[in-house]
Scaffold this motif. Structure first.
Motif, PDB file in Angstrom:
ATOM      1  N   ASN A  67      -7.258 -13.554  57.694  1.00 32.65           N
ATOM      2  CA  ASN A  67      -7.939 -14.497  56.905  1.00 32.65           C
ATOM      3  C   ASN A  67      -7.879 -16.226  57.217  1.00 32.65           C
ATOM      4  O   ASN A  67      -7.049 -16.310  58.018  1.00 32.65           O
ATOM      5  CB  ASN A  67      -7.149 -14.514  55.577  1.00 32.65           C
ATOM      6  N   LYS A  68      -9.014 -16.546  57.172  1.00 30.51           N
ATOM      7  CA  LYS A  68      -8.882 -17.970  57.477  1.00 30.51           C
ATOM      8  C   LYS A  68      -8.836 -18.664  56.017  1.00 30.51           C
ATOM      9  O   LYS A  68      -9.055 -18.261  54.970  1.00 30.51           O
ATOM     10  CB  LYS A  68     -10.606 -18.384  57.755  1.00 30.51           C
ATOM     11  N   TRP A  69      -7.893 -19.731  56.099  1.00 29.10           N
ATOM     12  CA  TRP A  69      -7.484 -20.335  54.621  1.00 29.10           C
ATOM     13  C   TRP A  69      -7.797 -21.916  54.359  1.00 29.10           C
ATOM     14  O   TRP A  69      -8.065 -22.592  55.586  1.00 29.10           O
ATOM     15  CB  TRP A  69      -6.005 -20.302  54.808  1.00 29.10           C
ATOM     16  N   PHE A  70      -8.359 -22.242  53.313  1.00 30.82           N
ATOM     17  CA  PHE A  70      -8.769 -23.528  53.169  1.00 30.82           C
ATOM     18  C   PHE A  70      -7.880 -24.270  52.075  1.00 30.82           C
ATOM     19  O   PHE A  70      -7.609 -23.660  51.062  1.00 30.82           O
ATOM     20  CB  PHE A  70     -10.335 -23.588  52.560  1.00 30.82           C
ATOM     21  N   LEU A 126       0.086 -20.614  47.640  1.00 35.02           N
ATOM     22  CA  LEU A 126       0.833 -21.769  48.060  1.00 35.02           C
ATOM     23  C   LEU A 126       1.455 -21.448  49.418  1.00 35.02           C
ATOM     24  O   LEU A 126       2.277 -20.262  49.488  1.00 35.02           O
ATOM     25  CB  LEU A 126       2.040 -21.947  46.818  1.00 35.02           C
ATOM     26  N   GLU A 127       1.209 -22.278  50.262  1.00 28.75           N
ATOM     27  CA  GLU A 127       1.816 -22.384  51.546  1.00 28.75           C
ATOM     28  C   GLU A 127       2.924 -23.331  51.733  1.00 28.75           C
ATOM     29  O   GLU A 127       2.619 -24.666  51.150  1.00 28.75           O
ATOM     30  CB  GLU A 127       0.827 -22.539  52.710  1.00 28.75           C
ATOM     31  N   HIS A 128       4.194 -23.271  51.810  1.00 29.99           N
ATOM     32  CA  HIS A 128       5.390 -24.076  51.901  1.00 29.99           C
ATOM     33  C   HIS A 128       6.203 -23.694  53.252  1.00 29.99           C
ATOM     34  O   HIS A 128       6.765 -22.358  53.597  1.00 29.99           O
ATOM     35  CB  HIS A 128       6.085 -24.121  50.524  1.00 29.99           C
ATOM     36  N   LYS A 129       6.726 -24.846  53.519  1.00 31.10           N
ATOM     37  CA  LYS A 129       7.546 -24.771  54.608  1.00 31.10           C
ATOM     38  C   LYS A 129       8.846 -24.024  54.315  1.00 31.10           C
ATOM     39  O   LYS A 129       9.446 -23.505  55.436  1.00 31.10           O
ATOM     40  CB  LYS A 129       8.049 -26.196  55.437  1.00 31.10           C
ATOM     41  N   ASP A 130       9.251 -24.085  53.278  1.00 32.64           N
ATOM     42  CA  ASP A 130      10.453 -23.575  52.864  1.00 32.64           C
ATOM     43  C   ASP A 130      10.189 -21.966  52.768  1.00 32.64           C
ATOM     44  O   ASP A 130      11.358 -21.029  52.477  1.00 32.64           O
ATOM     45  CB  ASP A 130      11.126 -24.024  51.556  1.00 32.64           C
ATOM     46  N   ILE A 139       2.719 -17.546  48.541  1.00 35.10           N
ATOM     47  CA  ILE A 139       3.110 -17.061  47.278  1.00 35.10           C
ATOM     48  C   ILE A 139       1.707 -17.074  46.407  1.00 35.10           C
ATOM     49  O   ILE A 139       0.961 -18.108  46.487  1.00 35.10           O
ATOM     50  CB  ILE A 139       4.063 -18.262  46.402  1.00 35.10           C
ATOM     51  N   GLU A 140       1.307 -15.914  45.756  1.00 40.42           N
ATOM     52  CA  GLU A 140       0.413 -15.822  45.249  1.00 40.42           C
ATOM     53  C   GLU A 140       0.456 -16.344  43.828  1.00 40.42           C
ATOM     54  O   GLU A 140       1.503 -16.034  43.100  1.00 40.42           O
ATOM     55  CB  GLU A 140      -0.158 -14.403  44.933  1.00 40.42           C
ATOM     56  N   LEU A 141      -0.348 -17.105  43.135  1.00 36.49           N
ATOM     57  CA  LEU A 141      -0.124 -18.114  41.939  1.00 36.49           C
ATOM     58  C   LEU A 141      -1.597 -17.657  41.084  1.00 36.49           C
ATOM     59  O   LEU A 141      -2.741 -17.719  41.640  1.00 36.49           O
ATOM     60  CB  LEU A 141      -0.189 -19.448  41.928  1.00 36.49           C
ATOM     61  N   PHE A 145       8.156 -25.613  44.451  1.00 37.99           N
ATOM     62  CA  PHE A 145       6.812 -25.682  44.871  1.00 37.99           C
ATOM     63  C   PHE A 145       6.251 -27.292  45.709  1.00 37.99           C
ATOM     64  O   PHE A 145       5.349 -27.243  46.140  1.00 37.99           O
ATOM     65  CB  PHE A 145       5.877 -25.332  43.915  1.00 37.99           C
ATOM     66  N   LYS A 146       7.057 -28.274  45.254  1.00 38.10           N
ATOM     67  CA  LYS A 146       6.814 -29.523  45.571  1.00 38.10           C
ATOM     68  C   LYS A 146       6.680 -29.614  47.086  1.00 38.10           C
ATOM     69  O   LYS A 146       7.438 -29.007  47.798  1.00 38.10           O
ATOM     70  CB  LYS A 146       8.065 -30.344  45.187  1.00 38.10           C
ATOM     71  N   GLY A 147       5.541 -30.346  47.518  1.00 39.71           N
ATOM     72  CA  GLY A 147       5.219 -30.697  48.966  1.00 39.71           C
ATOM     73  C   GLY A 147       4.495 -29.282  49.436  1.00 39.71           C
ATOM     74  O   GLY A 147       4.184 -29.405  50.704  1.00 39.71           O
ATOM     75  N   GLY A 148       4.297 -28.234  48.726  1.00 38.16           N
ATOM     76  CA  GLY A 148       3.428 -27.238  49.247  1.00 38.16           C
ATOM     77  C   GLY A 148       2.079 -27.430  49.164  1.00 38.16           C
ATOM     78  O   GLY A 148       1.391 -28.351  48.262  1.00 38.16           O
ATOM     79  N   ILE A 149       1.176 -26.680  49.732  1.00 40.32           N
ATOM     80  CA  ILE A 149      -0.326 -26.669  49.948  1.00 40.32           C
ATOM     81  C   ILE A 149      -0.961 -25.455  49.117  1.00 40.32           C
ATOM     82  O   ILE A 149      -0.543 -24.457  49.569  1.00 40.32           O
ATOM     83  CB  ILE A 149      -0.593 -26.872  51.250  1.00 40.32           C
ATOM     84  N   LEU A 150      -1.707 -25.911  48.188  1.00 42.11           N
ATOM     85  CA  LEU A 150      -2.497 -24.864  47.646  1.00 42.11           C
ATOM     86  C   LEU A 150      -3.683 -24.454  48.458  1.00 42.11           C
ATOM     87  O   LEU A 150      -4.613 -25.334  48.835  1.00 42.11           O
ATOM     88  CB  LEU A 150      -2.779 -25.331  46.085  1.00 42.11           C
ATOM     89  N   GLN A 151      -3.880 -23.161  48.753  1.00 40.19           N
ATOM     90  CA  GLN A 151      -5.074 -22.611  49.365  1.00 40.19           C
ATOM     91  C   GLN A 151      -5.977 -21.558  48.790  1.00 40.19           C
ATOM     92  O   GLN A 151      -5.135 -21.026  47.839  1.00 40.19           O
ATOM     93  CB  GLN A 151      -4.464 -22.395  50.766  1.00 40.19           C
TER      94      GLN A 151
END
Length: 172
Positions: A2-5, A41-45, A50-52, A80-86
């Motif tokens: 998958n390509k993510w945006f 949600l993509e997050h460094k931790d 995570i599917e939301l 979730f703080k600092g995470g990127i929604l894609q």
């Protein structure tokens, strides 16, 4: 594969009922953040995304405030703080003619109608009215700001990564 945006960044929580503050990076916030929409949600931790599922969406000041199904409390979403929604590429909508996604425009070469190469589009400023395309000059000069209006933008070829412009007086 998958390509993510990216469509937004979680910058903080809001209140105690699981609401998060999001800085939107999408032109289609109403569609992306509508109730029932699926975001990732993509997050460094976290090892995996995570599917939301969006439970609520409202705008407050310059933020989009979202809650997610199964995350009703501040303690559920503080991580979730600092995470990127894609969103995955297949969730991108078909656009009308003369409409483009930011990722399609950024990196395009800009040339005048006369064929003079000016530089590459490095970012897009969403001004609320018309977007402004920022061109990093080939010669290293000051960035060129192009309003996305038909008097200036004469042609866009996504496949060739090329934008033809009419260099109106005052733009330089």
């Amino acid at each position: 594969m998958n390509k993510w945006f990216n469509v937004g960044k979680v910058v903080n929580t809001h209140g105690v009922r699981g609401e998060v503050r999001v800085i939107s990076t999408t032109d289609f916030a109403d569609e992306r953040f509508r109730v029932g929409a699926t975001l990732y949600l993509e997050h460094k931790d976290f090892k995996d995304k995570i599917e939301l599922t969006v439970a609520s969406h409202r705008q407050h000041k310059n933020f989009d405030l979202l809650t997610f199904e199964k995350y009703p409390n501040i303690n559920d979403v503080i991580v979730f703080k600092g995470g990127i929604l894609q969103v995955p590429e297949e969730q991108l909508s078909e656009l009308a003619d003369e409409e483009y996604y930011y990722h399609e425009i950024i990196g395009c070469n800009v040339v005048t109608e006369e064929g003079e190469e000016l530089g590459k589009i490095k970012e897009i400023l969403a001004t609320g009215a018309k977007d402004v395309w920022v061109v990093q000059r080939k010669n290293g000069g000051k960035d060129l700001l192009l309003p996305y209006i038909e008097q200036v933008i004469k042609g866009v070829d996504i496949d060739e990564k090329k934008v033809v412009i009419h260099l109106m007086e005052g733009l330089e």
